[in-house]
Every structure is written in C-alpha cells, then in structure tokens.
Scaffold this active site. Structure first.
Site, PDB file in Angstrom:
ATOM      1  N   ASN A   1       0.879  -1.182   0.000  1.00 34.74           N
ATOM      2  CA  ASN A   1       0.000   0.000   0.000  1.00 34.74           C
ATOM      3  C   ASN A   1       0.909   1.222   0.000  1.00 34.74           C
ATOM      4  O   ASN A   1       1.517   1.570   1.005  1.00 34.74           O
ATOM      5  CB  ASN A   1      -0.878  -0.040   1.260  1.00 34.74           C
ATOM      6  CG  ASN A   1      -1.841   1.124   1.312  1.00 34.74           C
ATOM      7  OD1 ASN A   1      -1.767   2.047   0.495  1.00 34.74           O
ATOM      8  ND2 ASN A   1      -2.739   1.100   2.274  1.00 34.74           N
TER       9      ASN A   1
ATOM     10  N   HIS B   1     -13.050   3.305   0.034  1.00 34.23           N
ATOM     11  CA  HIS B   1     -13.052   2.272   1.093  1.00 34.23           C
ATOM     12  C   HIS B   1     -13.753   0.997   0.609  1.00 34.23           C
ATOM     13  O   HIS B   1     -14.250   0.205   1.423  1.00 34.23           O
ATOM     14  CB  HIS B   1     -13.778   2.738   2.369  1.00 34.23           C
ATOM     15  CG  HIS B   1     -13.138   3.883   3.088  1.00 34.23           C
ATOM     16  ND1 HIS B   1     -13.872   4.907   3.650  1.00 34.23           N
ATOM     17  CD2 HIS B   1     -11.846   4.167   3.341  1.00 34.23           C
ATOM     18  CE1 HIS B   1     -13.064   5.769   4.230  1.00 34.23           C
ATOM     19  NE2 HIS B   1     -11.809   5.348   4.044  1.00 34.23           N
TER      20      HIS B   1
ATOM     21  N   HIS C   1     -17.920   2.474   7.952  1.00 32.58           N
ATOM     22  CA  HIS C   1     -16.451   2.460   8.059  1.00 32.58           C
ATOM     23  C   HIS C   1     -16.054   3.804   8.670  1.00 32.58           C
ATOM     24  O   HIS C   1     -16.027   4.827   7.977  1.00 32.58           O
ATOM     25  CB  HIS C   1     -15.834   2.267   6.671  1.00 32.58           C
ATOM     26  CG  HIS C   1     -14.327   2.314   6.652  1.00 32.58           C
ATOM     27  ND1 HIS C   1     -13.535   1.206   6.416  1.00 32.58           N
ATOM     28  CD2 HIS C   1     -13.470   3.334   6.868  1.00 32.58           C
ATOM     29  CE1 HIS C   1     -12.266   1.554   6.477  1.00 32.58           C
ATOM     30  NE2 HIS C   1     -12.201   2.850   6.749  1.00 32.58           N
TER      31      HIS C   1
ATOM     32  N   ASN D   1     -10.192   7.575  10.393  1.00 31.71           N
ATOM     33  CA  ASN D   1      -9.812   8.958  10.147  1.00 31.71           C
ATOM     34  C   ASN D   1     -10.524   9.467   8.887  1.00 31.71           C
ATOM     35  O   ASN D   1     -11.036  10.568   8.847  1.00 31.71           O
ATOM     36  CB  ASN D   1      -8.291   9.039  10.033  1.00 31.71           C
ATOM     37  CG  ASN D   1      -7.829  10.450  10.190  1.00 31.71           C
ATOM     38  OD1 ASN D   1      -8.448  11.249  10.899  1.00 31.71           O
ATOM     39  ND2 ASN D   1      -6.781  10.798   9.479  1.00 31.71           N
TER      40      ASN D   1
ATOM     41  N   ARG E   1     -11.344  16.100   7.430  1.00 31.64           N
ATOM     42  CA  ARG E   1     -12.118  16.512   6.242  1.00 31.64           C
ATOM     43  C   ARG E   1     -13.505  16.977   6.656  1.00 31.64           C
ATOM     44  O   ARG E   1     -14.133  16.375   7.532  1.00 31.64           O
ATOM     45  CB  ARG E   1     -12.258  15.343   5.269  1.00 31.64           C
ATOM     46  CG  ARG E   1     -10.959  14.992   4.574  1.00 31.64           C
ATOM     47  CD  ARG E   1     -11.138  13.799   3.645  1.00 31.64           C
ATOM     48  NE  ARG E   1     -10.015  12.897   3.793  1.00 31.64           N
ATOM     49  CZ  ARG E   1     -10.061  11.586   3.584  1.00 31.64           C
ATOM     50  NH1 ARG E   1     -11.175  11.008   3.194  1.00 31.64           N
ATOM     51  NH2 ARG E   1      -8.987  10.851   3.759  1.00 31.64           N
TER      52      ARG E   1
ATOM     53  N   PHE F   1     -10.294  10.481  17.979  1.00 33.19           N
ATOM     54  CA  PHE F   1     -11.457  10.355  18.874  1.00 33.19           C
ATOM     55  C   PHE F   1     -11.077  10.006  20.305  1.00 33.19           C
ATOM     56  O   PHE F   1     -11.853  10.284  21.213  1.00 33.19           O
ATOM     57  CB  PHE F   1     -12.469   9.346  18.297  1.00 33.19           C
ATOM     58  CG  PHE F   1     -13.447  10.030  17.388  1.00 33.19           C
ATOM     59  CD1 PHE F   1     -13.037  10.495  16.144  1.00 33.19           C
ATOM     60  CD2 PHE F   1     -14.749  10.279  17.779  1.00 33.19           C
ATOM     61  CE1 PHE F   1     -13.908  11.174  15.316  1.00 33.19           C
ATOM     62  CE2 PHE F   1     -15.640  10.960  16.963  1.00 33.19           C
ATOM     63  CZ  PHE F   1     -15.214  11.406  15.727  1.00 33.19           C
TER      64      PHE F   1
ATOM     65  N   GLY G   1     -10.990   2.290  12.663  1.00 31.65           N
ATOM     66  CA  GLY G   1     -10.449   2.731  13.958  1.00 31.65           C
ATOM     67  C   GLY G   1     -11.496   3.157  14.972  1.00 31.65           C
ATOM     68  O   GLY G   1     -11.481   2.685  16.116  1.00 31.65           O
TER      69      GLY G   1
ATOM     70  N   GLY H   1     -14.998   2.934  14.565  1.00 31.16           N
ATOM     71  CA  GLY H   1     -16.097   1.949  14.596  1.00 31.16           C
ATOM     72  C   GLY H   1     -15.740   0.715  15.403  1.00 31.16           C
ATOM     73  O   GLY H   1     -16.583   0.147  16.095  1.00 31.16           O
TER      74      GLY H   1
ATOM     75  N   ASN I   1     -13.288   0.579  17.833  1.00 28.81           N
ATOM     76  CA  ASN I   1     -12.753   0.821  19.177  1.00 28.81           C
ATOM     77  C   ASN I   1     -13.539   1.773  20.059  1.00 28.81           C
ATOM     78  O   ASN I   1     -13.314   1.792  21.270  1.00 28.81           O
ATOM     79  CB  ASN I   1     -11.331   1.375  19.058  1.00 28.81           C
ATOM     80  CG  ASN I   1     -10.396   0.380  18.418  1.00 28.81           C
ATOM     81  OD1 ASN I   1     -10.224  -0.724  18.922  1.00 28.81           O
ATOM     82  ND2 ASN I   1      -9.820   0.743  17.285  1.00 28.81           N
TER      83      ASN I   1
HETATM   84  P1  AMP Z   1      -8.254   4.350  10.865  1.00 24.85           P
HETATM   85  O1  AMP Z   1      -8.241   5.479   9.880  1.00 24.85           O
HETATM   86  O2  AMP Z   1      -9.266   3.293  10.557  1.00 24.85           O
HETATM   87  O3  AMP Z   1      -6.880   3.787  11.152  1.00 24.85           O
HETATM   88  O4  AMP Z   1      -8.750   4.993  12.253  1.00 24.85           O
HETATM   89  C1  AMP Z   1      -7.934   5.892  12.960  1.00 24.85           C
HETATM   90  C2  AMP Z   1      -8.782   6.626  13.963  1.00 24.85           C
HETATM   91  O5  AMP Z   1      -9.450   5.702  14.837  1.00 24.85           O
HETATM   92  C3  AMP Z   1      -7.989   7.497  14.929  1.00 24.85           C
HETATM   93  O6  AMP Z   1      -7.724   8.772  14.379  1.00 24.85           O
HETATM   94  C4  AMP Z   1      -8.919   7.602  16.115  1.00 24.85           C
HETATM   95  O7  AMP Z   1      -9.827   8.676  15.918  1.00 24.85           O
HETATM   96  C5  AMP Z   1      -9.712   6.309  16.088  1.00 24.85           C
HETATM   97  N1  AMP Z   1      -9.322   5.376  17.168  1.00 24.85           N
HETATM   98  C6  AMP Z   1      -8.328   4.465  17.164  1.00 24.85           C
HETATM   99  N2  AMP Z   1      -8.302   3.789  18.351  1.00 24.85           N
HETATM  100  C7  AMP Z   1      -9.311   4.300  19.112  1.00 24.85           C
HETATM  101  C8  AMP Z   1      -9.816   4.032  20.431  1.00 24.85           C
HETATM  102  N3  AMP Z   1      -9.275   3.094  21.214  1.00 24.85           N
HETATM  103  N4  AMP Z   1     -10.862   4.766  20.853  1.00 24.85           N
HETATM  104  C9  AMP Z   1     -11.421   5.719  20.073  1.00 24.85           C
HETATM  105  N5  AMP Z   1     -10.999   6.009  18.826  1.00 24.85           N
HETATM  106  C10 AMP Z   1      -9.966   5.306  18.346  1.00 24.85           C
END
Ligand code: AMP
Length: 397
Positions: A7, A179, A207, A210, A240, A283, A330, A332, A334
């Site tokens: 990637n 996505h 999804h 970020n 965004r 978040f 991320g 959704g 966590n």
């Molecule tokens: P992704 O783009 O799917 O890698 O998601 C990244 C985003 O997920 C981060 O910027 C956070 O906002 C969110 N994130 C990751 N871990 C957690 C967590 N334990 N609790 C809340 N938000 C999280």
C-alpha cells in the site's frame, strides 16, 4: 501461496507478507519518509518491531530494503525471494474502468494513469509502488485492488450529481465512493455472522476511521455510498469537512483571502472534528476532552455521530429497510461511546445495545440484544487480507 501486499503513498509504503492458505500474516511493516531520509519499521509475526534508519531515497530502494528484511537471516520470515509468488497492490481510483481487481499489465497501468486526474494525490503514488516492484521482482505476477471497484454497482440515480450532464460525459464527474475493499470485506463477513442470504439482504456498513464512509449494500452489492468523486464528500471526518454547502467555498475564499487550492486544503486537512474541536482529529483525545467539559470537543463528537445516524437513516430509506448494520475501522471498532451515541438515534429501528458494547475493543461481535429488530455488529476490517485473497484468486486462475 505467499502474497506481498503493498500500500504505497507518496512518501510511505505499508506492507504485509501473507500466507494466503492459512491467511496468517508472516511479517508486516512500514517505510516512512521516503525521499526525505527514511525509516523502515519491520515486524516479523510474534516478534518485536525492528526499526531501521537506512536512507530511502526512492520507492525502489524502499522495496529492496523490505525484501532484504523479509529474507534477512536474523529477522526474516522467508528463505528466498522466490517464495513470494504474487504481489497485491492497493490502488485508489479505478474510475468507471475497473469494477473488480485485475492482474496488472501495461494496459492496466495506462488506464490507471488515465484515472489520475480523478485522484491526483493518490493514483500516481500507488503506481510508483507498482513500478518499483516490477523493477525489482520481474516476472512475479501483480494484482491491483481498487478502493472504488466495489461501488461500481451503484445505479445512475445514486452516482449522478445534479450538475450539467455534459460534465459527466466530458470529465466523468460522478460519485465513485471509496473504502470499497473494506466495505466489501465487512459486508461479506456481516452476511456470514448474521446468517443473511445474500440473494435477499439489506445491510449498512459504517467504516468510521480517520477517513469515514457509509455504504448501503443490497444483495451483496453496493447501491449507494457516502463518499463521491473524491473522499471529501459525506460524513464529517478526522480532518475533512464532509458534505457542505458549496457556497461556503466562495464565501470563505473571499473572507479569508484564500485561493481555491487553499480553501480545498482547509476542507481536507484542517476541518472535520479537528477543525470543529480545535483539540484533535483523534477520537481518543476528543472523548477525553469531552469528559473534562470541553464544549467544542463535545460538539464535534456529537456532530460526527449525528451525521452518521442521519446517513444510516437515509440508507434505510434507500434500501426500504435494513437487516443488519456493522461498525468497522479505527473509531467503529474501538469507540464504544461513538457506537452508543449513534445507536441511540436508531430506536425507531428497534435497535437496543448490549452492555458488552462498552467493554469491547476491536473484536468481532454482535453488540445488539437478541430482541433487537436489527442486528448490529462490530467487525474489524482487514483490507490487506482482502487484497491477498483477491491476488491469490486471480493469480491461481
Ligand atoms: P483508521 O483510519 O481506521 O486507522 O482509524 C484511525 C482513527 O481511529 C484514529 O484517528 C482515532 O480517531 C480512532 N481510534 C483508534 N483507536 C481508538 C480508540 N481506542 N478509541 C477511540 N478512537 C480510536
């Protein structure tokens, strides 16, 4: 079959070596600061991360260092490069040309180049990765997996914008969605977990990372999605803006004396929950700040969840009902508070959440009660595995 999944970004390169039979990850890693100085983080499965700081002047050097790490005597995971039988590349924009993954040929590269106008930041970077791999691993089959492909089943009523039709004809201005690899992977898993028949099913995939998007899936096919021509449309995201009144662009340009490019930078990089809160795009930080009474952080989290709930509602209308909903990525996977806040709007669907929602982190599980009329699941996405599966399937043919 061992598949190297790549990637590539303009200055980064993420990779995983996956055994497609056992679907296990043998090693993973990330090259950063390519063309600046260079850092390679390499993690063999079950071992600690190794950080290497050799210069990475270009992507070809980065790939050769990755291959050297994978075959290294001490921390490598394969004896020789011959064991890598295929490479799967994440490609971003396939325009209307690619509705599924493809074996990469010169013609495919030329077509992806033609789509570069639609994704000027992403497509050229991913092609650099393809070319670097071709130069170092000649003869190894390569497969391209597009972020847009899954959404090519959207009907015209979902993908057309209300602008002069000639813009679609001349410039292919339409909604594409992104996505797709994640939405497809998670919707297939949701069908399995919820016991749905994909010849008669209606599901919604959220999804939320970020970058964030929601997809309406009818009988296993994407029929609508929240991102559009670019990944700026739809939900409010980390940085965004998501959808807004297009009139704001001209208004802000005048008021702040900004060029069009500068306003677009603000909408892409300085807006969303970061811009609204002034705290963070993450978040974890926002939920914490909200707990401590930060009003702007609370507003940002609430605006984000409100938009997610409204988009789900619009897709319930588009699908004329919904059997199951999944949260992924991320946030959704966590963030229990975000899932709870969103599901509080879904009472009209009979959604009630289990207490388990509060304890869960990144696991595959149903979070709605047995009596909930719509099943709600958390399903961790795995785009690398999806790419490895498509790659192995196409190469074996
Ligand atoms: P992704 O783009 O799917 O890698 O998601 C990244 C985003 O997920 C981060 O910027 C956070 O906002 C969110 N994130 C990751 N871990 C957690 C967590 N334990 N609790 C809340 N938000 C999280």
């Amino acid at each position: 079959m061992k598949v190297l999944v790549v990637n590539c970004g303009s200055s980064s390169l993420k990779y995983q070596l996956i055994d497609s039979k056992s679907e296990s990850v043998l090693a993973s890693g990330l090259c950063e600061r390519i063309g600046i100085d260079g850092v390679l983080n390499h993690t063999p499965a079950g071992h600690d991360k190794i950080v290497m700081t050799d210069p990475l002047p270009d992507h070809q050097t980065a790939i050769s260092k990755v291959l050297a790490a994978l075959t290294d005597k001490e921390y490598g995971v394969i004896a020789s490069l011959d064991q890598i039988e295929a490479v799967g590349h994440r490609l971003v924009h396939g325009g209307e040309k690619f509705a599924s993954s493809v074996v990469i040929t010169d013609e495919v590269i030329a077509e992806v180049e033609k789509c570069s106008d639609l994704a000027p930041l992403h497509n050229p970077a991913t092609l650099i990765g393809v070319r670097a791999c071709q130069a170092i691993m000649p003869g190894v089959p390569m497969v391209g997996v597009f972020d847009t492909a899954f959404h090519q089943t959207m009907p015209p009523k979902a993908y057309l914008y209300g602008v002069p039709h000639e813009y679609y004809e001349k410039y292919k201005v339409r909604r594409y969605g992104f996505h797709g690899t994640s939405h497809k992977f998670v919707s297939q898993r949701l069908h399995e977990l919820a016991g749905l028949d994909s010849s008669d099913s209606r599901v919604i995939i959220c999804h939320l990372g970020n970058g964030a998007s929601i997809t309406a899936v009818r009988n296993g096919q994407s029929v609508d999605t929240s991102m559009g021509l670019t990944p700026l449309e739809g939900l409010m995201m980390g940085t965004r803006s998501g959808s807004l009144d297009p009139g704001i662009i001209e208004y802000i340009a005048h008021k702040e004396n900004l060029t069009l490019e500068e306003v677009m930078r603000v909408l892409n990089k300085e807006s969303g929950v970061l811009g609204l809160s002034g705290v963070s795009s993450d978040f974890r930080d926002l939920i914490e700040a909200r707990k401590h009474g930060n009003k702007h952080a609370a507003d940002a989290v609430e605006a984000f969840c409100y938009r997610v709930a409204k988009k789900i509602g619009s897709y319930v209308a588009a699908l004329n009902g919904v059997d199951a909903i999944a949260f992924t990525a991320g946030i959704g996977e966590n963030s229990a508070p975000v899932r709870k806040m969103v599901c509080e709007y879904l009472g009209y669907l009979g959604v009630t959440l289990l207490e388990a929602n509060n304890e869960l982190r990144g696991k595959e599980v149903r979070i709605s009660t047995a009596s909930s009329k719509v099943a709600v699941y958390v399903i961790p996405t795995n785009e690398e595995l999806a790419i490895a599966r498509d790659t192995a399937a196409l190469v074996k043919r």
